[in-house]
Design a protein around this motif. Structure first.
Motif, short mmCIF file in Angstrom:
data_model
loop_
_atom_site.label_atom_id
_atom_site.label_comp_id
_atom_site.label_asym_id
_atom_site.label_seq_id
_atom_site.Cartn_x
_atom_site.Cartn_y
_atom_site.Cartn_z
N TYR A 46 106.80 58.86 9.55
CA TYR A 46 106.53 57.42 9.61
C TYR A 46 107.44 56.75 10.64
O TYR A 46 107.00 55.90 11.42
CB TYR A 46 106.73 56.81 8.23
N VAL A 47 108.70 57.14 10.65
CA VAL A 47 109.65 56.56 11.60
C VAL A 47 109.21 56.85 13.03
O VAL A 47 109.24 55.96 13.90
CB VAL A 47 111.07 57.12 11.35
N VAL A 48 108.80 58.07 13.29
CA VAL A 48 108.34 58.42 14.64
C VAL A 48 107.12 57.60 15.02
O VAL A 48 107.04 57.06 16.13
CB VAL A 48 108.02 59.93 14.73
N ASP A 49 106.17 57.47 14.11
CA ASP A 49 104.95 56.71 14.41
C ASP A 49 105.27 55.24 14.71
O ASP A 49 104.73 54.66 15.66
CB ASP A 49 103.97 56.80 13.24
N VAL A 50 106.14 54.65 13.89
CA VAL A 50 106.51 53.24 14.11
C VAL A 50 107.26 53.09 15.43
O VAL A 50 106.98 52.18 16.22
CB VAL A 50 107.37 52.72 12.95
N ALA A 51 108.20 53.99 15.67
CA ALA A 51 109.03 53.88 16.87
C ALA A 51 108.20 54.02 18.15
O ALA A 51 108.44 53.32 19.13
CB ALA A 51 110.14 54.93 16.83
N LYS A 52 107.24 54.92 18.13
CA LYS A 52 106.39 55.10 19.30
C LYS A 52 105.63 53.81 19.62
O LYS A 52 105.58 53.36 20.77
CB LYS A 52 105.40 56.24 19.07
N ILE A 53 105.03 53.22 18.60
CA ILE A 53 104.26 51.99 18.81
C ILE A 53 105.18 50.84 19.18
O ILE A 53 104.91 50.06 20.10
CB ILE A 53 103.44 51.65 17.54
N GLY A 54 106.29 50.72 18.45
CA GLY A 54 107.21 49.62 18.69
C GLY A 54 107.79 49.61 20.09
O GLY A 54 107.90 48.56 20.73
N LEU A 77 112.36 62.78 17.93
CA LEU A 77 112.64 61.39 17.57
C LEU A 77 113.44 60.64 18.63
O LEU A 77 113.18 59.46 18.90
CB LEU A 77 113.39 61.36 16.24
N LEU A 78 114.41 61.30 19.23
CA LEU A 78 115.39 60.61 20.08
C LEU A 78 114.80 59.80 21.24
O LEU A 78 115.34 58.73 21.56
CB LEU A 78 116.40 61.63 20.63
N PRO A 79 113.73 60.22 21.88
CA PRO A 79 113.20 59.41 22.99
C PRO A 79 112.75 58.01 22.57
O PRO A 79 112.59 57.14 23.43
CB PRO A 79 112.02 60.23 23.50
N TYR A 80 112.58 57.79 21.28
CA TYR A 80 112.06 56.51 20.81
C TYR A 80 113.11 55.67 20.07
O TYR A 80 112.79 54.62 19.53
CB TYR A 80 110.85 56.74 19.90
N ILE A 81 114.35 56.15 20.04
CA ILE A 81 115.42 55.45 19.33
C ILE A 81 116.41 54.87 20.33
O ILE A 81 116.95 55.59 21.17
CB ILE A 81 116.14 56.39 18.35
N ASP A 82 116.66 53.57 20.23
CA ASP A 82 117.59 52.90 21.15
C ASP A 82 119.03 53.01 20.69
O ASP A 82 119.95 52.96 21.51
CB ASP A 82 117.21 51.42 21.28
N ALA A 83 119.24 53.13 19.39
CA ALA A 83 120.60 53.24 18.87
C ALA A 83 120.58 53.99 17.55
O ALA A 83 119.66 53.82 16.74
CB ALA A 83 121.23 51.86 18.68
N PHE A 84 121.61 54.81 17.35
CA PHE A 84 121.70 55.67 16.17
C PHE A 84 123.07 55.45 15.54
O PHE A 84 124.10 55.68 16.18
CB PHE A 84 121.59 57.13 16.61
N ASN A 85 123.11 54.98 14.30
CA ASN A 85 124.38 54.92 13.57
C ASN A 85 124.37 56.06 12.55
O ASN A 85 123.49 56.12 11.69
CB ASN A 85 124.56 53.58 12.86
N ILE A 86 125.33 56.95 12.67
CA ILE A 86 125.35 58.14 11.83
C ILE A 86 126.55 58.09 10.90
O ILE A 86 127.69 57.89 11.33
CB ILE A 86 125.40 59.42 12.70
#
Length: 240
Positions: A46-54, A77-86
């Motif tokens: 779901y996260v990947v699908d949302v991130a791609k569209i967003g 996932l990473l190509p669609y994420i602008d920031a990652f807090n781990i």
């Protein structure tokens, strides 16, 4: 976890399709969507699908995660994420085995991989008697410095909650860890406890106050319109 009630309470839910979620974010004039609180890697697809569209519609995508993911889906996932807090729970593998039932190494690998592709910040919840020793703090700092010394490190205060009743992290423990980290890392912050100056961002070159924070408010008194330190002219390591 201070948000333990999220996993323990049963609340009404409803499904929102990725396209509708993005439409809602745009309608509300949000700058983006943050996948957080509930571990987003559990609902990876779901996260990947949302991130791609967003991303195609101009939204920023942020993920707050425990970092426990295999390399292959992380690469997807990473190509669609602008920031990652781990959230890094400990530098001791035994702590991961004892308290989480997981392994430390995959989380460290996630931090390494993500830092090569996107903006990464690390949060470390300091729990007395569990992960608060000077030795472990130095291991944490050395690891981040080796990966990328510009990674922001958030040292958060622990409070007893749910089934864990160790007393809260003493302010001195947080300050000591902060001082150790600041010897090596330029961007270190204390969270869950207001201590003057420890929420701010300073220029690594000249010490000028770049970003001043109070709670959820922030101003940028030391950053010029073209993204440089107003005192020494060094380009700031901040996405404006």
């Amino acid at each position: 976890c201070q948000n333990w009630h999220i996993s323990q309470d049963r609340v009404p839910t409803r499904y929102i399709s990725p396209d509708v979620l993005v439409t809602i974010a745009l309608r509300e004039r949000s700058v983006g969507i943050a996948f957080t609180y509930t571990e987003p890697l559990i609902w990876f697809e779901y996260v990947v699908d949302v991130a791609k569209i967003g991303r195609t519609r101009g939204l920023k995508m942020v993920a707050v995660s425990n970092g426990y993911i295999n390399p292959e889906p992380l690469e997807e996932l990473l190509p669609y994420i602008d920031a990652f807090n781990i959230d890094l729970k400990s530098m001791n593998p035994d702590v991961y085995r004892r308290f989480i039932g997981g392994r430390l190494e995959p989380v460290l690998e996630t931090i390494k991989m993500a830092s090569r592709k996107t903006l990464v910040e690390v949060t470390y919840l300091i729990i007395p008697t569990v992960n608060d020793s000077e030795e472990e703090i130095r291991k944490l700092v050395d690891f981040i410095a080796e990966v990328n010394p510009k990674i922001p490190l958030h040292l958060s205060r622990y409070y007893p909650a749910y089934k864990f009743d160790v007393p809260p992290t003493p302010p001195k423990t947080l300050l000591d860890a902060y001082k150790i980290a600041r010897q090596t890392l330029p961007y270190v912050y204390i969270g869950n406890l207001p201590i003057a100056g420890t929420e701010n961002t300073y220029c690594p070159e000249c010490g000028n106050l770049l970003v001043e924070r109070q709670g959820f408010s922030a101003t940028m008194p030391g950053i010029t319109p073209d993204g440089k330190c107003s005192k020494c002219g060094r380009p700031v390591d901040i996405i404006l």
